[in-house]
Motif scaffolding. Sequence first.
Motif, mmCIF file in Angstrom:
data_model
loop_
_atom_site.group_PDB
_atom_site.id
_atom_site.type_symbol
_atom_site.label_atom_id
_atom_site.label_comp_id
_atom_site.label_asym_id
_atom_site.label_seq_id
_atom_site.Cartn_x
_atom_site.Cartn_y
_atom_site.Cartn_z
ATOM 1 N N HIS A 22 41.341 52.243 49.843
ATOM 2 C CA HIS A 22 40.814 50.935 49.435
ATOM 3 C C HIS A 22 41.017 50.810 47.927
ATOM 4 C CE1 HIS A 22 38.689 49.872 53.213
ATOM 5 N NE2 HIS A 22 38.588 51.182 53.342
ATOM 6 N N LEU A 23 41.830 49.833 47.526
ATOM 7 C CA LEU A 23 42.081 49.565 46.110
ATOM 8 C C LEU A 23 41.863 48.088 45.835
ATOM 9 C CD1 LEU A 23 45.501 51.335 45.368
ATOM 10 C CD2 LEU A 23 43.234 52.296 45.117
ATOM 11 N N ILE A 24 41.454 47.791 44.612
ATOM 12 C CA ILE A 24 41.331 46.399 44.173
ATOM 13 C C ILE A 24 41.979 46.270 42.803
ATOM 14 C CG2 ILE A 24 39.750 44.565 43.459
ATOM 15 C CD1 ILE A 24 37.678 45.747 45.375
ATOM 16 N N ALA A 25 42.854 45.288 42.652
ATOM 17 C CA ALA A 25 43.346 44.854 41.346
ATOM 18 C C ALA A 25 42.940 43.399 41.209
ATOM 19 C CB ALA A 25 44.855 45.022 41.233
ATOM 20 N N ALA A 26 41.884 43.142 40.444
ATOM 21 C CA ALA A 26 41.346 41.790 40.327
ATOM 22 C C ALA A 26 42.256 40.926 39.470
ATOM 23 C CB ALA A 26 39.937 41.835 39.746
ATOM 24 N N GLU A 27 42.114 39.622 39.608
ATOM 25 C CA GLU A 27 42.970 38.683 38.886
ATOM 26 C C GLU A 27 42.860 38.909 37.383
ATOM 27 O OE1 GLU A 27 43.962 33.902 38.624
ATOM 28 O OE2 GLU A 27 42.504 34.657 40.071
ATOM 29 N N THR A 31 44.903 47.453 36.582
ATOM 30 C CA THR A 31 44.279 48.481 37.406
ATOM 31 C C THR A 31 45.196 49.684 37.458
ATOM 32 O OG1 THR A 31 43.078 46.870 38.740
ATOM 33 C CG2 THR A 31 43.445 49.034 39.709
ATOM 34 N N GLY A 32 44.662 50.826 37.073
ATOM 35 C CA GLY A 32 45.458 52.046 37.021
ATOM 36 C C GLY A 32 45.262 52.912 38.240
ATOM 37 N N LEU A 33 46.346 53.527 38.680
ATOM 38 C CA LEU A 33 46.333 54.492 39.774
ATOM 39 C C LEU A 33 46.737 55.825 39.175
ATOM 40 C CD1 LEU A 33 45.968 54.771 42.855
ATOM 41 C CD2 LEU A 33 48.414 54.317 43.100
ATOM 42 N N VAL A 34 45.815 56.789 39.204
ATOM 43 C CA VAL A 34 46.081 58.097 38.601
ATOM 44 C C VAL A 34 45.791 59.186 39.617
ATOM 45 C CG1 VAL A 34 45.561 57.263 36.271
ATOM 46 C CG2 VAL A 34 43.740 58.318 37.639
ATOM 47 N N GLY A 35 46.363 60.341 39.386
ATOM 48 C CA GLY A 35 46.156 61.476 40.275
ATOM 49 C C GLY A 35 47.239 62.506 40.032
ATOM 50 N N PRO A 36 47.050 63.730 40.541
ATOM 51 C CA PRO A 36 48.055 64.777 40.355
ATOM 52 C C PRO A 36 49.380 64.419 41.034
ATOM 53 C CG PRO A 36 45.974 65.684 41.185
ATOM 54 C CD PRO A 36 45.885 64.198 41.300
ATOM 55 N N CYS A 202 43.662 50.325 30.886
ATOM 56 C CA CYS A 202 43.245 49.817 32.195
ATOM 57 C C CYS A 202 41.805 49.312 32.183
ATOM 58 C CB CYS A 202 43.394 50.899 33.266
ATOM 59 S SG CYS A 202 45.104 51.407 33.540
ATOM 60 N N ASP A 203 41.580 48.234 32.922
ATOM 61 C CA ASP A 203 40.230 47.721 33.131
ATOM 62 C C ASP A 203 39.520 48.490 34.233
ATOM 63 O OD1 ASP A 203 40.388 45.235 31.386
ATOM 64 O OD2 ASP A 203 42.080 44.898 32.729
ATOM 65 N N ARG A 204 40.308 48.976 35.202
ATOM 66 C CA ARG A 204 39.765 49.662 36.371
ATOM 67 C C ARG A 204 40.710 50.807 36.721
ATOM 68 N NH1 ARG A 204 37.028 46.716 40.758
ATOM 69 N NH2 ARG A 204 37.802 44.858 39.692
ATOM 70 N N LEU A 205 40.147 51.908 37.212
ATOM 71 C CA LEU A 205 40.947 53.050 37.640
ATOM 72 C C LEU A 205 40.596 53.425 39.070
ATOM 73 C CD1 LEU A 205 40.816 55.508 34.586
ATOM 74 C CD2 LEU A 205 42.713 54.022 35.235
ATOM 75 N N HIS A 206 41.624 53.832 39.819
ATOM 76 C CA HIS A 206 41.442 54.476 41.115
ATOM 77 C C HIS A 206 42.105 55.839 41.032
ATOM 78 C CE1 HIS A 206 40.026 50.763 43.000
ATOM 79 N NE2 HIS A 206 41.062 50.147 42.472
ATOM 80 N N GLY A 217 36.428 52.844 39.536
ATOM 81 C CA GLY A 217 35.506 52.234 38.593
ATOM 82 C C GLY A 217 36.178 52.019 37.255
ATOM 83 N N SER A 218 35.385 51.693 36.245
ATOM 84 C CA SER A 218 35.924 51.549 34.903
ATOM 85 C C SER A 218 36.360 52.916 34.381
ATOM 86 C CB SER A 218 34.865 50.958 33.979
ATOM 87 O OG SER A 218 33.843 51.912 33.739
ATOM 88 N N PRO A 219 37.252 52.954 33.382
ATOM 89 C CA PRO A 219 37.659 54.259 32.841
ATOM 90 C C PRO A 219 36.473 55.104 32.391
ATOM 91 C CG PRO A 219 39.177 52.580 32.084
ATOM 92 C CD PRO A 219 38.068 51.857 32.805
#
Length: 263
Positions: A22-27, A31-36, A202-206, A217-219
């Motif tokens: 579940h991801l959200i990139a609001a208008e 929105t950042g997607l991070v991970g190994p 980023c405003d939001r990170l997943h 959430g937020s960074p």
Amino acid sequence: MRIETENLTVAYAGRTVVSGAHLIAAEGEITGLVGPNGSGKSTLLRTVYRHLRPTAGRVLLAGTDIREMTPARSARHVAALPQERGGDFELTVREVVAMGRTPYKRAFAGDNAADRDLVDRALADVGMDGAAGRRFAALSGGERQRVLLARAFAQDPDVLVLDEPTNHLDVRHQVELLALLRAQRRTTLVSLHDLNAAASVCDRLHVLYEGTVVASGSPREVITAELMARVFGVRAAVVDHPLTGDPLIAFDHRTPAGDPVAT
């Protein structure tokens, strides 16, 4: 325009790569997607821009399943910069960027004045306007990266999906690119290896780990010393950036934290 994934699962070669995401990139948000490495970030993004078909779940663009749209219609709304950059096009820089106008054209239609203006603006935005006549194949990796980003800008989308857009760029061009994304305020879903850059822009990170979203959430909410140890397997302190006040991750390069474990 908002884009989100709803219980997105992607499998291929008999293996589930993304599970129930579940991801959200609001208008207007970045929105950042991070991970190994190997966590499924590129697979998820490829599914968002329709290169892959989900095994289950949906990608929603302003509430509409993107698979219900024609490819041309979705391409008018969503532009992608994949991690795999394509071959050595025997085209000029300007011709490559002009390919971004394809979703708006009938077959064999030429560029009009509006198309040319958008291409000019996109080239200027990425600092490649002086290279319009050069062959794309003759460019350096960083220059190609900027040209392909200009192609995405020329598409004039509501949503940008960018897979590691700062790869091959030197520090100056990384900073300029991220500042440009902030200035445009276009809905953007972007994967980044540089966690400090992600925390800043980023405003939001997943956070994705082994195909599962383990934090959102937020960074400031997401980037913690505990998460760095649990997901990335590193010791780190999170402090305030002395220039911007954003979260800044100070890594301990001497002492490993042990194997990361998702919970």
